[in-house]
Design a protein around this motif. Structure first.
Motif, short mmCIF file in Angstrom:
data_model
loop_
_atom_site.label_atom_id
_atom_site.label_comp_id
_atom_site.label_asym_id
_atom_site.label_seq_id
_atom_site.Cartn_x
_atom_site.Cartn_y
_atom_site.Cartn_z
N PRO A 118 1.07 -1.22 -0.03
CA PRO A 118 -0.13 -0.27 0.16
C PRO A 118 0.87 1.40 -0.06
O PRO A 118 0.54 2.23 -0.52
N ASP A 119 1.93 1.19 0.64
CA ASP A 119 2.86 2.16 0.70
C ASP A 119 4.30 2.15 0.18
O ASP A 119 5.14 1.33 0.65
N GLN A 120 4.24 2.61 -1.18
CA GLN A 120 5.52 2.37 -1.87
C GLN A 120 6.90 2.84 -1.23
O GLN A 120 7.97 2.05 -1.24
N GLU A 121 6.99 3.96 -0.80
CA GLU A 121 7.91 4.67 -0.24
C GLU A 121 8.52 3.98 0.97
O GLU A 121 9.60 3.61 1.20
N GLU A 122 7.60 3.59 1.90
CA GLU A 122 7.94 3.05 3.02
C GLU A 122 8.40 1.54 2.71
O GLU A 122 9.30 1.20 3.41
N PHE A 123 7.89 0.87 1.82
CA PHE A 123 8.26 -0.70 1.63
C PHE A 123 9.59 -0.55 1.09
O PHE A 123 10.60 -1.20 1.29
N LEU A 124 10.08 0.81 0.11
CA LEU A 124 11.31 0.79 -0.55
C LEU A 124 12.45 1.41 0.45
O LEU A 124 13.42 0.74 0.54
N GLN A 125 11.94 1.79 1.50
CA GLN A 125 12.92 2.01 2.60
C GLN A 125 13.35 1.11 3.48
O GLN A 125 14.39 0.70 3.73
N ARG A 126 12.33 0.09 3.82
CA ARG A 126 12.52 -1.23 4.49
C ARG A 126 13.32 -2.07 3.77
O ARG A 126 14.28 -2.57 4.18
N VAL A 127 13.14 -2.50 2.41
CA VAL A 127 13.73 -3.48 1.92
C VAL A 127 15.06 -3.10 1.19
O VAL A 127 16.04 -3.87 1.21
N LEU A 128 15.35 -1.64 1.10
CA LEU A 128 16.67 -1.36 0.72
C LEU A 128 17.68 -0.89 1.72
O LEU A 128 18.80 -0.74 1.53
N LYS A 129 17.05 -1.24 2.96
CA LYS A 129 18.04 -0.61 4.24
C LYS A 129 18.85 -1.82 4.21
O LYS A 129 18.67 -2.86 4.48
N GLY A 130 20.33 -1.55 4.07
CA GLY A 130 21.47 -2.44 4.44
C GLY A 130 21.46 -3.30 3.21
O GLY A 130 22.42 -4.24 3.29
N ALA A 131 21.03 -3.22 2.10
CA ALA A 131 20.86 -3.90 0.86
C ALA A 131 21.98 -4.10 0.15
O ALA A 131 22.73 -2.78 0.19
N CYS A 132 22.51 -4.86 -0.60
CA CYS A 132 23.85 -4.79 -1.25
C CYS A 132 23.36 -4.71 -2.91
O CYS A 132 22.61 -5.56 -3.47
N SER A 133 23.72 -3.70 -3.52
CA SER A 133 23.37 -3.48 -4.97
C SER A 133 24.26 -4.35 -5.68
O SER A 133 25.56 -4.61 -5.33
N ALA A 134 23.86 -4.78 -6.69
CA ALA A 134 24.57 -5.49 -7.72
C ALA A 134 25.57 -4.50 -8.30
O ALA A 134 25.34 -3.24 -8.35
N PRO A 135 27.04 -5.00 -8.65
CA PRO A 135 28.02 -4.04 -9.06
C PRO A 135 27.59 -3.09 -10.41
O PRO A 135 27.23 -3.83 -11.39
#
Length: 822
Positions: A118-135
Motif C-alpha cells: 500500500p505504501d511504496q515509499e515505506e516499502f522501498l525504505q525497508r527493503v533497501l536498508k542495508g541492501a547490497c546492490s549489484a555492481p
C-alpha cells in the motif's frame, strides 16, 4: 628396427593412472574458486524494467546466477517463486540501485503485487536498508556481463607494497593475467623484466591505484630500482600515472574478496620459527626486527655469522604463512635448521633464548592452525617453483602438518628442488588442470621424454604376416613369435578384412573418418588383424570411449575367444577395456558381423566380404534417425564404462577443452554435480545404449524387428510418453512433432513453467537432463535464452550432449518465432 625420440604430450589423467595417485580436491583451492565468481551473488538487488510497462522499473533480488543469466524476483513477492524470471545481463534492462533516481525514471510497483504494497515509499525504505546492490560496473559500459577477473587486462595498473618496507608502495603494470595470477612490472621499467614479479590478484600486498594515498602510505619506487632513474624522472612517471588513472584503473569491487589483515600483537625482539618465503625449504629461528604499525611487522631469519653480507628479512602480518611459535617444529617432529654460525648441531631453544637475551613470541600472537583442508599425502597438484616463479610444476604432497604441506616439485632445473613448505591457503598452488585450463605451460615431468622403439614385422614372400600398412594411431606392429602359428592357408590366418565405405556407418562411427580408412587389412594372424581393425574403428568414432564401451567383453557372456586389451583416447582421457576377438579363420566372418551389429551399423561395413556395387542389406536407405533396434534386441542391462584412465566423468576438469579459459560452475545453490548424471552419449545416439546382437539371428527376424521399430516410431511421433509422476501429456502444452522434426506448439514457451520445460525435455532424447532444469528452476523464458556456450559452462556438459540439447532448444525457438512472435 629403428628408434626415435619424441616428446609426448603430458596428460594428467594418464599420469595419475601411471603413478597411482589422486588429484587434490578442487574445493581445497579457495583462491581459485573465488577467481571464478562472476561478481553477482544471490541476495544482491537491482532495478529492473517491469515487463508489463517498459517505462517503469521495480527493485528485484537475484535468486541465482548462471553465466550471464540471472534468475530474479521482484521485491514484494516474498517466498512466491511463481513470478521468478530469467534475464540476460547483456540484453536486459538492468541497473544498480539508485539508477532510477539519478536518471529520473519511474519506480512503480508491478500489478501482480500492487495490493501487497500500500505504501511504496515505506516499502522501498525497508527493503533497501542495508541492501547490497549489484555492481554497477558489471551492468553498464564496457564491463557489462564480463567476468570481473577479465577486467585485469595487460596494461592495467595496481599498487604493490614494498616487501622491505610496509609503509611504502609503488605502481606496477600488469604484463600478463593467467587465471588471476599476474605478472607485474614496476612502472618506469617498461623495457626491463629483471624485477618482474608473479602474484595472485588476491595477494594482501596488492591494491588498486590510490590505495597508498587513502591509507597514508608513501608512494615511491623500492630501493632495488630507485637508483635506475633520477628523482625527477620518478616524479614525472608518477605525474603521468595520475593523468592516465582513469584509463588503466581496475574496479575496486574486484578486491572485495581479499583477506582482511587483522591487528597483530608482536613486539620487536621476539623470537619465533619461520620459513623464508624466497627459499621455503627449511624452518629456521627468526626475530621480529621491526614493528611498523598495528598491521605490519618485519621478521629476519637469524644468522649468527659475523661476516654475513645479506639479510633475509621480509614484511609479515598476523595471518602471514610460514611463521610459528617457538618449539612448533619439535612438537610436530620436524627438523629446525639452526642459524648459520650456531655452535654445534643440537639446537636448543631454551639455551638460544638465554644466549640472545630474548623472549619467545607467545602462542596468542599466532593464528590457529587447522587440518581440515582436504589435502592428503601423495595427492597431486600444480605449484609455483619458488626458485623460478615463471615455472608452474607438477607437485606431490609428501607430508602434512596442521595447515602446511610439504611438496615435492617436478621442476625443470638440473639441480633437484628440495621439498618446499607451503600453507594450504597459499596462492601459489593450484588444482590439477589449472595450467591447461588457463592456457599456461605446465612443466612436464622429466619422464615425459621417452624413447619409443618402433618394430616392423618382417614379411617373408611366402608367408605374409600382416598388412604392410603401419598400424593406425600408435598400435605397434609386433614381431610374431612361433607360438602365433601363422601360416597363410592355416586356420589361424585371418583373411583380408575389407572396409566397405559405402555402407551405413551408424550413430557411433564418423562416416568421414571411415572413408579415410584403408580398403583392407590383412591377411595375417587372426588376433593381430582383428585387433588392428577394432583399433581403426575406435579411432574413427565420434566418441572413441563410447565405441570401446560397446565392444568391451560382457563378463556374464560365454567367452569363446581371446581377450585383448584395447585403448581409446577422448578429450584427454584414456580408457581401457578387454575386448573378445576370435582366434580362428572360420569364425572371422561371424565376428565381424556381430561387431557391426553391436555398433548399430550395416553388418557389411567391415568383414571378409567386399561390397562392390550394392550392399545386400540395402543399408543406403538408412539415416541416423532410423538406427534404433536396427538389428537384434537390446539388453536391459547397461554395459559399464571401460575401466582405466579416469572413466569416472566426475573428474571433468582432467583435460579441459583447450579453448576454454576457465571452467565455471555458476549454479550457486548446488554442489558440484558428478557428470555421471549427465548424458554422455554422442549426438544422435540412444540413451544407455548397450546394443548387443543375439546369436544366429536370420534375415527374417531382422526385417521383422525393423518393421516393429518403424511402427513404434510412428506411434511415438503422435504422442509423448512420460515416466515417474509425469505420466500425462504436458497439459496444457500438448506438443506435436512432425516427421521432419518441425515442432508445433499449442502454447507460448514464454509462459511455460518449470514443470512444462521438464515435461518437454522428458519427451526428447535429452530426458536425463530434465533433472538439472528442475533443480535450477529453468522456465520457458530462461529456456529461450540458453545458448551452446551457456549450456556447456553452466550445466558442465560435454560438447555432444550440449549440442543435442541445444538442437531441441533451437526447435522451440523456431516454433516460437513462427507461431507467437509478432
Amino acid at each position: 628396427a629403428g628408434s626415435s625420440t619424441e616428446e609426448m604430450e603430458f596428460n594428467w589423467d594418464e599420469y595419475l593412472e601411471d603413478t597411482g595417485a589422486t588429484a587434490a580436491p578442487h574445493g581445497s583451492f579457495k583462491h581459485v574458486d573465488t577467481s571464478l565468481q562472476n561478481g553477482f551473488a544471490p541476495g544482491m538487488k537491482l532495478e529492473v524494467a517491469v515487463k508489463s510497462d517498459q517505462n517503469t522499473y521495480w527493485v528485484a533480488t537475484i535468486i541465482t546466477t548462471c553465466g550471464q543469466l540471472l534468475l530474479l524476483r521482484y521485491d514484494g513477492y516474498g517466498e512466491d517463486r511463481k513470478a521468478d524470471f530469467w534475464c540476460d545481463i547483456m540484453t536486459a534492462d538492468l541497473h544498480p540501485i539508485g539508477w532510477c533516481e539519478q536518471n529520473k525514471k519511474i519506480l512503480k510497483v508491478p500489478e501482480g503485487i500492487k495490493d501487497k504494497i500500500p505504501d511504496q515509499e515505506e516499502f522501498l525504505q525497508r527493503v533497501l536498508k542495508g541492501a547490497c546492490s549489484a555492481p554497477a560496473n558489471l551492468l553498464e559500459g564496457l564491463h557489462r556481463g564480463k567476468n570481473p577477473l577479465d577486467l585485469i587486462a595487460p596494461g592495467s595498473r595496481l599498487e604493490l607494497q614494498n616487501i622491505r618496507d610496509a609503509l611504502e608502495a609503488w605502481i606496477v603494470n600488469v604484463v600478463e593475467n593467467v587465471g588471476g595470477r599476474l605478472k607485474l612490472r614496476y612502472e618506469g621499467l617498461e623495457d626491463s623484466d629483471k624485477f618482474d614479479q608473479w602474484l595472485f590478484y588476491l595477494d594482501p600486498f596488492l591494491h588498486q591505484v590510490g590505495w597508498a594515498a587513502q591509507h597514508g602510505y608513501s608512494l615511491q619506487p623500492p630501493s632495488a630500482i630507485r637508483s635506475l632513474k633520477s628523482e625527477a624522472d620518478w616524479q614525472e612517471i608518477l605525474k603521468k600515472v595520475k593523468e592516465e588513472e582513469e584509463e588503466s584503473s581496475i574496479p575496486t569491487d574486484l578486491f572485495k574478496d581479499k583477506p582482511v589483515i587483522g591487528v597483530h600483537s608482536f613486539s620487536e625482539g621476539m623470537k619465533l620459527e619461520a620459513v623464508d618465503p624466497v627459499a621455503p625449504f627449511v624452518i629456521s629461528p627468526a626475530t621480529v626486527l621491526k614493528v611498523y604499525n598495528e598491521k605490519y611487522f618485519m621478521i629476519e631469519i637469524d644468522d649468527l655469522r659475523p661476516d654475513r653480507t645479506t639479510r633475509q628479512s621480509y614484511i609479515c602480518h598476523v595471518n602471514s604463512a610460514g611463521i610459528f611459535p617457538v618449539q612448533w617444529s619439535l612438537k610436530n617432529g620436524l627438523h629446525l635448521s639452526p642459524p648459520p654460525g650456531y655452535p654445534g648441531q643440537d639446537f636448543d631453544w631454551a639455551d638460544y633464548l638465554k644466549q640472545c637475551g630474548a623472549e619467545a613470541a607467545p602462542q596468542s600472537c599466532f593464528p590457529l592452525l587447522t587440518s581440515d583442508h582436504g589435502f592428503k599425502e601423495n595427492m597431486k597438484l600444480e605449484a609455483v617453483n619458488p626458485v623460478d616463479p615463471e615455472e608452474v610444476c607438477i607437485a606431490t604432497v609428501t607430508k602434512l602438518k596442521d595447515s602446511y604441506l610439504w611438496l615435492q616439485l617436478e621442476a625443470g632445473s638440473k639441480k633437484p628442488v628440495p621439498d618446499c613448505i607451503v600453507s594450504v591457503e597459499s596462492m601459489n598452488i593450484f588444482p590439477v588442470g589449472w595450467c591447461e585450463t588457463n592456457g599456461y605451460q605446465l612443466r612436464p615431468p622429466r619422464k615425459a621424454i621417452v624413447n619409443k622403439q618402433k618394430k616392423i614385422a618382417v614379411v617373408q614372400p611366402e608367408k605374409q604376416i600382416l598388412s604392410s600398412r603401419t598400424v593406425h594411431d600408435g598400435l605397434k606392429n609386433q614381431e610374431l613369435n612361433s607360438s602365433d602359428s601363422v601360416v597363410i592357408n592355416g586356420k589361424y590366418c585371418c583373411p583380408k578384412i575389407y572396409f566397405n565405405h559405402r555402407c551405413f556407418s551408424g550413430p557411433y562411427l564418423n562416416k568421414g573418418r571411415i572413408a579415410e580408412l584403408p580398403q583392407s587389412v590383412g591377411p595375417g594372424n587372426c588376433v593381430l588383424v582383428l585387433k588392428e581393425v577394432l583399433t581403426l574403428l575406435i579411432n574413427a568414432a565420434y566418441k572413441p570411449s563410447r565405441v570401446l564401451r560397446e565392444l568391451q567383453l560382457d563378463e556374464e557372456a560365454a567367452w569363446h575367444g581371446h581377450g585383448e586389451t584395447l585403448k581409446a583416447k577422448y578429450k584427454g582421457k584414456s580408457y581401457r577395456a578387454t575386448v573378445e576377438v576370435v582366434r580362428t579363420a572360420d569364425r572371422v566372418a561371424d565376428f565381424c558381423r556381430k561387431t557391426c551389429i553391436k555398433l548399430e551399423c550395416c553388418p557389411n561395413l567391415f568383414g571378409p566380404q567386399m561390397v562392390l556395387d550394392k550392399c545386400s542389406e540395402n543399408c543406403s536407405v538408412l539415416t541416423k534417425t532410423k538406427y534404433t533396434h536396427y538389428y537384434g534386441k537390446r539388453k536391459n542391462k547397461r554395459i559399464g564404462r571401460p575401466p582405466g584412465g579416469h572413466s569416472n566423468l566426475e573428474v571433468a576438469m582432467k583435460k579441459p577443452n583447450k579453448r576454454r579459459k576457465r571452467r565455471k560452475n555458476f549454479f550457486v545453490h548446488k554442489k558440484k554435480r558428478s557428470s555421471t548424471s549427465v548424458d554422455n552419449t554422442p549426438a544422435g545416439s540412444p540413451q544407455g545404449s548397450g546394443a548387443e546382437e543375439e546369436d544366429d539371428q536370420d534375415e527374417s527376424e531382422l526385417s521383422h524387428s525393423l518393421a516393429q521399430e518403424r511402427d513404434k516410431r510412428k506411434r511415438k511421433l503422435r504422442t509423448f510418453s512420460f515416466s515417474d509422476d509425469e505420466n500425462k501429456p504436458p497439459s496444457p502444452k500438448d506438443i506435436k512433432m512432425e516427421v521432419a522434426e518441425k515442432l508445433q506448439l499449442d502454447s507460448n514457451p514464454l509462459d511455460w513453467s518449470v514443470a512444462d520445460v521438464v515435461r518437454f525435455l522428458k519427451s526428447t532424447d535429452c530426458a536425463p537432463l530434465a533433472r538439472i532444469f528442475l533443480d535450477q528452476e529453468i522456465d520457458g523464458q530462461a529456456l529461450l535464452l540458453l545458448t551452446l556456450p551457456t549450456v556447456q559452462e553452466c550445466m558442465d556438459l560435454k560438447l555432444g550432449p550440449a549440442i543435442k540439447l541445444c538442437h531441441h532448444i533451437e526447435r522451440v525457438k523456431l516454433a516460437f518465432y513462427q507461431q507467437f512472435a509478432n
